[in-house]
Design a protein around this motif. Structure first.
Motif, PDB file in Angstrom:
ATOM      1  N   GLY A  44      28.951  54.276 -72.427  1.00  0.00           N
ATOM      2  CA  GLY A  44      29.932  53.930 -72.117  1.00  0.00           C
ATOM      3  C   GLY A  44      30.318  53.784 -70.815  1.00  0.00           C
ATOM      4  N   TRP A  45      29.347  53.490 -70.063  1.00  0.00           N
ATOM      5  CA  TRP A  45      29.609  53.051 -68.681  1.00  0.00           C
ATOM      6  C   TRP A  45      29.721  51.375 -68.506  1.00  0.00           C
ATOM      7  N   ASN A  46      30.014  51.061 -67.302  1.00  0.00           N
ATOM      8  CA  ASN A  46      30.653  49.414 -67.199  1.00  0.00           C
ATOM      9  C   ASN A  46      29.282  49.346 -66.203  1.00  0.00           C
ATOM     10  N   PRO A  47      28.683  48.014 -67.041  1.00  0.00           N
ATOM     11  CA  PRO A  47      28.183  47.604 -66.427  1.00  0.00           C
ATOM     12  C   PRO A  47      28.378  46.815 -65.584  1.00  0.00           C
ATOM     13  N   ALA A  48      27.468  46.418 -64.280  1.00  0.00           N
ATOM     14  CA  ALA A  48      27.762  45.205 -63.349  1.00  0.00           C
ATOM     15  C   ALA A  48      26.331  44.755 -62.838  1.00  0.00           C
ATOM     16  N   VAL A  49      26.652  44.426 -62.025  1.00  0.00           N
ATOM     17  CA  VAL A  49      24.742  43.516 -61.678  1.00  0.00           C
ATOM     18  C   VAL A  49      24.723  43.430 -60.050  1.00  0.00           C
ATOM     19  N   GLU A  50      24.308  43.621 -59.462  1.00  0.00           N
ATOM     20  CA  GLU A  50      24.285  42.927 -58.404  1.00  0.00           C
ATOM     21  C   GLU A  50      22.680  42.359 -57.639  1.00  0.00           C
ATOM     22  N   HIS A  51      22.963  41.833 -55.935  1.00  0.00           N
ATOM     23  CA  HIS A  51      21.530  41.393 -55.565  1.00  0.00           C
ATOM     24  C   HIS A  51      21.398  41.542 -54.454  1.00  0.00           C
ATOM     25  N   THR A  52      20.003  40.955 -53.968  1.00  0.00           N
ATOM     26  CA  THR A  52      20.219  41.190 -52.401  1.00  0.00           C
ATOM     27  C   THR A  52      18.450  40.285 -52.423  1.00  0.00           C
ATOM     28  N   VAL A  94      17.197  41.406 -58.464  1.00  0.00           N
ATOM     29  CA  VAL A  94      18.485  41.373 -59.315  1.00  0.00           C
ATOM     30  C   VAL A  94      18.243  42.744 -60.241  1.00  0.00           C
ATOM     31  N   ARG A  95      19.279  43.327 -59.505  1.00  0.00           N
ATOM     32  CA  ARG A  95      19.184  44.734 -60.407  1.00  0.00           C
ATOM     33  C   ARG A  95      21.241  44.850 -61.266  1.00  0.00           C
ATOM     34  N   LEU A  96      20.753  45.934 -62.838  1.00  0.00           N
ATOM     35  CA  LEU A  96      21.287  45.797 -63.354  1.00  0.00           C
ATOM     36  C   LEU A  96      22.204  47.576 -63.008  1.00  0.00           C
ATOM     37  N   VAL A  97      23.106  47.698 -62.869  1.00  0.00           N
ATOM     38  CA  VAL A  97      24.098  49.033 -63.020  1.00  0.00           C
ATOM     39  C   VAL A  97      25.046  49.453 -63.713  1.00  0.00           C
ATOM     40  N   GLY A  98      24.656  50.837 -64.234  1.00  0.00           N
ATOM     41  CA  GLY A  98      25.589  51.510 -65.269  1.00  0.00           C
ATOM     42  C   GLY A  98      26.959  52.402 -64.489  1.00  0.00           C
ATOM     43  N   TYR A  99      28.007  51.934 -64.444  1.00  0.00           N
ATOM     44  CA  TYR A  99      29.002  52.689 -63.367  1.00  0.00           C
ATOM     45  C   TYR A  99      29.228  53.955 -64.868  1.00  0.00           C
ATOM     46  N   ASP A 100      29.016  55.052 -64.425  1.00  0.00           N
ATOM     47  CA  ASP A 100      29.492  56.732 -65.287  1.00  0.00           C
ATOM     48  C   ASP A 100      30.853  56.809 -64.484  1.00  0.00           C
ATOM     49  N   ASN A 101      32.352  55.930 -65.294  1.00  0.00           N
ATOM     50  CA  ASN A 101      33.943  56.070 -64.812  1.00  0.00           C
ATOM     51  C   ASN A 101      34.220  58.037 -64.888  1.00  0.00           C
ATOM     52  N   TYR A 102      33.845  59.250 -65.602  1.00  0.00           N
ATOM     53  CA  TYR A 102      33.728  59.712 -65.508  1.00  0.00           C
ATOM     54  C   TYR A 102      33.130  61.155 -64.459  1.00  0.00           C
ATOM     55  N   ALA A 103      31.491  60.520 -64.322  1.00  0.00           N
ATOM     56  CA  ALA A 103      31.132  61.537 -62.811  1.00  0.00           C
ATOM     57  C   ALA A 103      31.468  60.514 -61.430  1.00  0.00           C
ATOM     58  N   GLN A 104      31.862  59.911 -61.743  1.00  0.00           N
ATOM     59  CA  GLN A 104      32.426  58.444 -60.767  1.00  0.00           C
ATOM     60  C   GLN A 104      30.944  58.198 -59.555  1.00  0.00           C
ATOM     61  N   SER A 105      29.897  58.064 -60.770  1.00  0.00           N
ATOM     62  CA  SER A 105      28.890  57.018 -60.270  1.00  0.00           C
ATOM     63  C   SER A 105      28.089  56.449 -60.737  1.00  0.00           C
ATOM     64  N   LYS A 106      27.026  56.244 -59.754  1.00  0.00           N
ATOM     65  CA  LYS A 106      26.061  55.441 -61.167  1.00  0.00           C
ATOM     66  C   LYS A 106      25.329  56.023 -61.925  1.00  0.00           C
ATOM     67  N   GLY A 107      25.804  55.845 -62.916  1.00  0.00           N
ATOM     68  CA  GLY A 107      24.639  56.865 -64.377  1.00  0.00           C
ATOM     69  C   GLY A 107      23.163  56.176 -64.357  1.00  0.00           C
TER      70      GLY A 107
END
Length: 118
Positions: A44-52, A94-107
């Motif tokens: 149930g984590w929210n995915p996001a894409v980041e790059h650098t 390019v990295r993929l992140v899964g944000y955990d709403n409950y823990a309010q951090s990256k899962g």
């Protein structure tokens, strides 16, 4: 313990740097990456894409690719966004992140495309 491996990495050698747990393993196949995205969605984590740029990858700031994909559960859409980011910025990591709403951090966080240092 004599069989422990030392990872030769240095700030001067951009290609040797490690960024997260999966960096110490062989590069993931397409299917293994898909499984990781399925895991992010299943939690149930929210995915996001980041790059650098590779030379800036050790800093805490990576560029956000669009907004996080709040509520997105289609694995193909998520992988498509990561690929679109890679095509738009072929020399960047390019990295993929899964944000955990409950823990309010990256899962979860993983580099899915490695850029080439310029």
């Amino acid at each position: 313990m004599a069989d422990m491996q030392d990872y030769k990495s240095s700030l001067s050698d951009v290609t040797s740097r490690k960024f997260e747990t999966f960096s110490y393993l062989p590069e993931m196949t397409t299917e293994q990456t898909r499984k990781q995205v399925e895991y992010i969605v299943s939690k149930g984590w929210n995915p996001a894409v980041e790059h650098t740029e590779p030379e800036n990858a050790t800093s805490s700031y990576w560029y956000m690719w669009k907004l996080p994909m709040f509520g997105e559960t289609d694995v193909d859409v998520i992988l498509g966004e990561a690929e679109a980011c890679h095509k738009a910025h072929p020399n960047n990591h390019v990295r993929l992140v899964g944000y955990d709403n409950y823990a309010q951090s990256k899962g979860a966080e993983m580099v899915v495309y490695r850029g080439k240092p310029v």
